[in-house]
Design an enzyme around this catalytic site. Sequence first.
Site, short mmCIF file in Angstrom:
data_model
loop_
_atom_site.label_atom_id
_atom_site.label_comp_id
_atom_site.label_asym_id
_atom_site.label_seq_id
_atom_site.Cartn_x
_atom_site.Cartn_y
_atom_site.Cartn_z
N TYR A 1 1.21 -1.35 -0.28
CA TYR A 1 0.22 -0.11 0.25
C TYR A 1 0.71 1.34 0.06
CZ TYR A 1 -3.73 3.38 1.63
OH TYR A 1 -4.68 4.14 2.44
N LYS B 1 -1.57 -1.53 -4.17
CA LYS B 1 -2.90 -0.22 -4.18
C LYS B 1 -1.54 0.74 -3.87
CE LYS B 1 -5.88 2.82 -1.07
NZ LYS B 1 -6.67 2.11 -0.39
#
Length: 306
Positions: A142, A171
């Site tokens: 992330y 992400k």
Amino acid sequence: MKFRSDPATIRGSIAPVITPFTADGALDLASLRGLVRWQLESGSHGVSIGGSTGEPSAQTVAERIEAIRTVAAEVDDAVPFLPGTGSAKLDETLEITAAARDAGADAALVITPYYARPTQEALYHWYRTIAAEFPDLPIVIYNVPSRTAVDLAPETVARLFTDCDNVVGIKETTKDFEHFSRVLHLCGRELLVWSGIELLGLPLLALGGAGFISAVSNLAPQAVARMYEAWEAGDHETARDLHYGLHPLVDLLFVETNPAPAKWVLHQQGRLASAHVRTPLLPLSDEGVPRVRALLDQGAALLERS
């Protein structure tokens, strides 16, 4: 955890559900269960908890684990479950990730360690350590430099994807769209890339992205899911219409710091018992309310479909 063995199937609109609190600041697990049920009923392709929208840094490790277990039980393998398990501390990250694995998570979404501003080599070792600790659990990086003060370089992502069999995706929450392209170019399109920037979700699909983990799905989950489905079906005009239709709701999210505006809306709709956000955030201000109402009016057509 039926998707854990085949993470390539984890695609589409993954809803990063907010963490509800009662008016006095305690976890509101009843409202959390209701939000997850609504996401499933609305067609979201996956569920996450504990990302930036979920206020993880304002919670104890025990609270984060309790929320993860609650969501896992409610999802019950209906769709992929990707909880956020990262922290600024390695021991906490390992503890939360272990709890997510045991709860049945299909993958762990692990944020870059914030505040410390580690080098790229340090970030490589951070993720390699986590991946080695959980060899049978897919790890999704992330990257959100606006909140962590560190940007994971595409070259570092490529090293991790090459060296760690269970690092399967990332992400990307950066407005530098060139960054998305460089990550996919270096890693190949086998890497699963989700956009965490709401207005870059649809463009990412054109590059071969896996979908989006978009906070606006807290307000219009059906519309966000339909946007992905329309694109995949080749109905690009419908996908674009939904993308542009979501603009006011995206703007609404950031009238003040996310997730305060979204919590205010969900409370008004009766989906939350309280709009409470934990400090250092504040609830939506009186000045922000008319701006949120105006944007709600502009995005009403997509809200009504949800």
